[in-house]
Enzyme design. Structure first.
Site, PDB file in Angstrom:
ATOM      1  N   LYS A  10      17.747 -26.962 -42.255  1.00  7.81           N
ATOM      2  CA  LYS A  10      17.778 -27.153 -43.713  1.00  7.81           C
ATOM      3  C   LYS A  10      16.312 -27.522 -44.408  1.00  7.81           C
ATOM      4  CE  LYS A  10      16.621 -31.740 -42.928  1.00  7.81           C
ATOM      5  NZ  LYS A  10      15.431 -32.393 -43.701  1.00  7.81           N
ATOM      6  N   ASP A 130      21.778 -37.126 -41.641  1.00  6.44           N
ATOM      7  CA  ASP A 130      21.650 -35.748 -42.209  1.00  6.44           C
ATOM      8  C   ASP A 130      22.825 -35.005 -41.481  1.00  6.44           C
ATOM      9  OD1 ASP A 130      19.205 -36.107 -43.447  1.00  6.44           O
ATOM     10  OD2 ASP A 130      18.184 -34.958 -41.920  1.00  6.44           O
TER      11      ASP A 130
END
Length: 250
Positions: A10, A130
């Protein structure tokens, strides 16, 4: 049967540190974007659990794959023996979420392989801030520690990525933020440069348009095409990649 799952990286397209919660953890607002760059997780049934790793070097004993495996076993209260092989393509300590993505891929792989009737969301939150994002991927607005998510429409965009070969500790960067604060598109950039002063010179060498992702140490530049990305990294003497945004996989 062997399952193969990509554990995608990401980028944080922005990151604002807004304060601390009642437990003392830093609260943020950020835009997550999943990208094509990925680790590859292979899993097959076995008589005992094991993990092998190739690619980038990581600790294969204290690893997020094994932590996720143990969390699922604890949730279902039984052993789920599996042989894992993790091929690491995401640079460790780069701010691209490799360990969290590996954990999320492990959760999804175990649920599929053992046909578990199990809600993965609370386990993901337990494993790391996350990890919930990586259960679904795509593009999302994250708040709190990053675990409160709102999906956003996809944007077709390419990214050039440059990594100086420096592994940063997320905890160390947040501790530094308490001292030096920060502003701009990524509030953690100044703290990361405080922890590792060489990052400031590295960022300057990249030229305009580059941003740090997460708590560092990778930087990225948005481009309209793959070719523009290749031009952006053409003269850089470091680890580089060209990748693009990907949508949700849930």
């Amino acid at each position: 049967m062997t399952l193969a799952l990509p554990a995608r990286a990401k980028l944080n397209l922005d990151l604002e540190v807004v304060g601390r919660d009642r437990d003392g953890f830093h609260e943020i607002r950020t835009t997550f974007q999943a990208i094509e760059l990925h680790d590859l997780l292979l899993i097959e049934s076995s008589t005992e659990t094991s993990l092998t790793v190739s690619g980038f070097s990581v600790d294969d004993k204290d690893n997020s794959v094994l932590a996720a495996h143990l969390a699922v076993e604890n949730a279902v209260r039984r052993k789920l023996p599996a042989a894992f092989h993790l091929h690491k393509r995401i640079p460790p300590g780069s701010g691209m979420g490799g360990a969290s993505s590996d954990a999320a891929a492990t959760l999804r792989a175990l649920k599929g392989m053992f046909a578990l009737d199990l809600d993965l969301a609370p386990i993901a939150r337990e494993l790391g801030a996350d990890v919930p994002f990586f259960l679904a991927g795509g593009r999302a607005r994250g708040e709190g520690r990053g675990e409160r998510l709102v999906s956003l429409p996809p944007e077709p965009v390419w990214f050039a990525i440059a990594w100086p070969g420096v592994e940063l500790s997320t905890a160390a960067v947040y501790r530094a933020w308490d001292e030096v604060k920060g502003d701009g598109p990524n509030h953690l950039r100044r703290a990361a440069e405080h922890v590792e002063p060489s990052l400031k010179q590295f960022a300057a060498s990249l030229g305009p348009g580059w941003r740090m992702t997460g708590s560092g140490s990778a930087y990225y530049k948005r481009t309209d095409t793959e070719e523009e990305g290749r031009q952006a990294i053409g003269k850089l003497d470091c680890w580089t990649a060209i990748t693009r945004a990907v949508g949700s996989w849930s």
